[in-house]
Scaffold this motif. Structure first.
Motif, PDB file in Angstrom:
ATOM      1  N   ASP A 216       0.875  -1.167   0.000  1.00 32.25           N
ATOM      2  CA  ASP A 216       0.000   0.000   0.000  1.00 32.25           C
ATOM      3  C   ASP A 216       0.915   1.219   0.000  1.00 32.25           C
ATOM      4  O   ASP A 216       1.567   1.510   0.995  1.00 32.25           O
ATOM      5  N   VAL A 217       1.004   1.910  -1.121  1.00 42.74           N
ATOM      6  CA  VAL A 217       1.955   3.016  -1.266  1.00 42.74           C
ATOM      7  C   VAL A 217       1.232   4.352  -1.124  1.00 42.74           C
ATOM      8  O   VAL A 217       0.133   4.535  -1.648  1.00 42.74           O
ATOM      9  N   LEU A 253       8.140   8.434  -1.028  1.00 39.60           N
ATOM     10  CA  LEU A 253       7.072   7.442  -1.034  1.00 39.60           C
ATOM     11  C   LEU A 253       7.073   6.738   0.318  1.00 39.60           C
ATOM     12  O   LEU A 253       8.137   6.429   0.857  1.00 39.60           O
ATOM     13  N   THR A 254       5.906   6.492   0.862  1.00 40.36           N
ATOM     14  CA  THR A 254       5.787   5.685   2.078  1.00 40.36           C
ATOM     15  C   THR A 254       5.086   4.394   1.688  1.00 40.36           C
ATOM     16  O   THR A 254       3.948   4.422   1.203  1.00 40.36           O
ATOM     17  N   ILE A 255       5.772   3.282   1.881  1.00 39.67           N
ATOM     18  CA  ILE A 255       5.279   1.988   1.402  1.00 39.67           C
ATOM     19  C   ILE A 255       4.991   1.068   2.586  1.00 39.67           C
ATOM     20  O   ILE A 255       5.878   0.772   3.394  1.00 39.67           O
ATOM     21  N   GLN A 315      10.748   0.356  15.889  1.00 39.89           N
ATOM     22  CA  GLN A 315      11.534   0.762  14.728  1.00 39.89           C
ATOM     23  C   GLN A 315      11.445  -0.272  13.607  1.00 39.89           C
ATOM     24  O   GLN A 315      11.354   0.067  12.421  1.00 39.89           O
ATOM     25  N   THR A 316      11.461  -1.529  13.994  1.00 43.67           N
ATOM     26  CA  THR A 316      11.358  -2.610  13.014  1.00 43.67           C
ATOM     27  C   THR A 316      10.005  -2.577  12.307  1.00 43.67           C
ATOM     28  O   THR A 316       9.914  -2.723  11.078  1.00 43.67           O
ATOM     29  N   ALA A 317       8.960  -2.365  13.100  1.00 41.76           N
ATOM     30  CA  ALA A 317       7.611  -2.312  12.530  1.00 41.76           C
ATOM     31  C   ALA A 317       7.467  -1.123  11.583  1.00 41.76           C
ATOM     32  O   ALA A 317       6.814  -1.220  10.534  1.00 41.76           O
ATOM     33  N   ASN A 321       5.828  -1.286   7.953  1.00 41.47           N
ATOM     34  CA  ASN A 321       4.542  -0.640   7.673  1.00 41.47           C
ATOM     35  C   ASN A 321       4.684   0.756   7.071  1.00 41.47           C
ATOM     36  O   ASN A 321       3.751   1.274   6.463  1.00 41.47           O
ATOM     37  N   ARG A 322       5.858   1.377   7.253  1.00 37.78           N
ATOM     38  CA  ARG A 322       6.050   2.735   6.740  1.00 37.78           C
ATOM     39  C   ARG A 322       7.468   2.889   6.189  1.00 37.78           C
ATOM     40  O   ARG A 322       8.218   3.781   6.588  1.00 37.78           O
ATOM     41  N   TRP A 323       7.797   2.033   5.228  1.00 42.59           N
ATOM     42  CA  TRP A 323       9.102   2.120   4.572  1.00 42.59           C
ATOM     43  C   TRP A 323       9.109   3.381   3.715  1.00 42.59           C
ATOM     44  O   TRP A 323       8.296   3.549   2.808  1.00 42.59           O
TER      45      TRP A 323
END
Length: 341
Positions: A216-217, A253-255, A315-317, A321-323
């Motif tokens: 979901d981008v 972009l937030t992926i 931080q991992t999550a 969820n918000r790369w």
């Protein structure tokens, strides 16, 4: 006169051929002209060679326009179902790949042949290898100068498309004609186009070329949940092509790599129930193995989950969820499916 027509249409692509058949069925004398040696070249390459010819769920909200009322009017007058009815009348087998997305079962040639058949049945004429050297308005319509002579018509339709995929013959002729007749032409840029990446991330992802996963981008208040495809140049796939129309150079972009899942809650629970689990084991359950390994290596996730603090889990999550990444740019008109303003 032999060179006099009711309607001349510039462009033998999908729009031009559809327009030609529609006008000719209304009793108009129609000529379609194109500089290419074959009609419908972009039709043949669409949908990976199987032509994604309509989307049953298409609504005005799916279109970007400074005049949204046009989209509403157009879709009310001719719906996706109307075109599907035409496809089925020609006996073209099709299938629904994703919700509402219809593709030919065999080949894009089926759709091109359907449009050419409609032109033949309606009496529209198609003239290829015709270069346009000038267009002018006359007292009774328009005059089109070509390498094969002068053509006259009551009405002129410009359906030659935009700048995308110049290797297939795309030119800026339509914009030139628009400017000539005083129409306002806004700055153009490639739309529905893959992203390129900066060298470091590109090198990290390049070995994963061909890997696809559901994401979901998000960008500039818009988002799309569809597959993302990693290529040797960057990021493509339906989600990236869609969001590219809203992206501007310099934007991030937030992926969400795990759409619909709360990675923080899942990892916290897994740490409690299976403390010896590793991030790689978790990733392998949600992603193709090559992508899981790459994510693990890129983020340097090591050791069992029980060794992670709450802040580490958070931080991992976030990385899942918000790369967040900033593309270097896009592949431009070379691979663009459309152009946007």
């Amino acid at each position: 006169m032999a060179n006099d027509y009711d309607v001349i249409i510039i462009g033998a692509g999908a729009a031009g051929l559809m327009c030609a058949a529609t006008a000719a069925y209304r009793g108009r004398k129609v000529l379609v002209i194109d500089h290419a040696n074959k009609p419908g070249k972009k039709i043949l390459m669409s949908g990976g060679g199987r032509c994604n010819f309509t989307n049953l769920n298409s609504t005005p909200a799916n279109f970007l326009s400074s005049n949204p009322h046009f989209c509403i009017s157009a879709l009310k007058r001719y719906t996706p179902q109307h075109f599907l009815d035409l496809v089925e009348r020609h006996g073209i087998e099709h299938e629904e790949k994703a919700a509402g997305q219809l593709f030919c079962k065999d080949s894009s040639k089926d759709i091109l042949n359907m449009l050419l058949t409609e032109c033949e049945w309606s009496g529209a004429t198609i003239q290829l290898k015709t270069e346009i050297t000038g267009v002018s308005e006359t007292s009774v319509g328009f005059q089109v100068k070509t390498n094969g002579g002068i053509l006259n018509s009551e009405a002129l339709v410009v359906a030659c498309g935009g700048l995308s995929i110049p290797t297939m013959g795309a030119t800026g002729l339509g914009y030139e004609i628009a400017r000539q007749f005083g129409l306002n032409v806004l700055p153009t840029r490639a739309g529905l186009v893959p992203f390129t990446l900066h060298p470091e991330l590109k090198d990290q992802l390049a070995p994963l070329s061909g890997v696809s996963c559901d994401v979901d981008v998000h960008c500039n208040g818009e988002h799309f949940r569809e597959p993302m495809l990693i290529t040797h140049r960057g990021l493509s796939g339906p989600s990236m092509l869609q969001i590219s129309s809203f992206w501007q150079p310099g934007d991030a972009l937030t992926i969400d790599l795990l759409p619909g899942q709360d990675a923080q809650a899942a990892l916290t629970a897994l740490r409690q129930t299976k403390p010896q689990s590793t991030m790689l084991q978790y990733l392998n359950k949600h992603f193709p193995r090559r992508f899981a390994q790459a994510l693990n290596d890129m983020n340097q996730w090591q050791g069992p989950l029980q060794a992670l603090k709450n802040t580490d889990i958070e931080q991992t999550a976030t990385a899942l969820n918000r790369w967040t990444l900033k593309p270097a740019g896009t592949e431009g008109y070379r691979t663009s499916l459309f152009r946007t303003h």
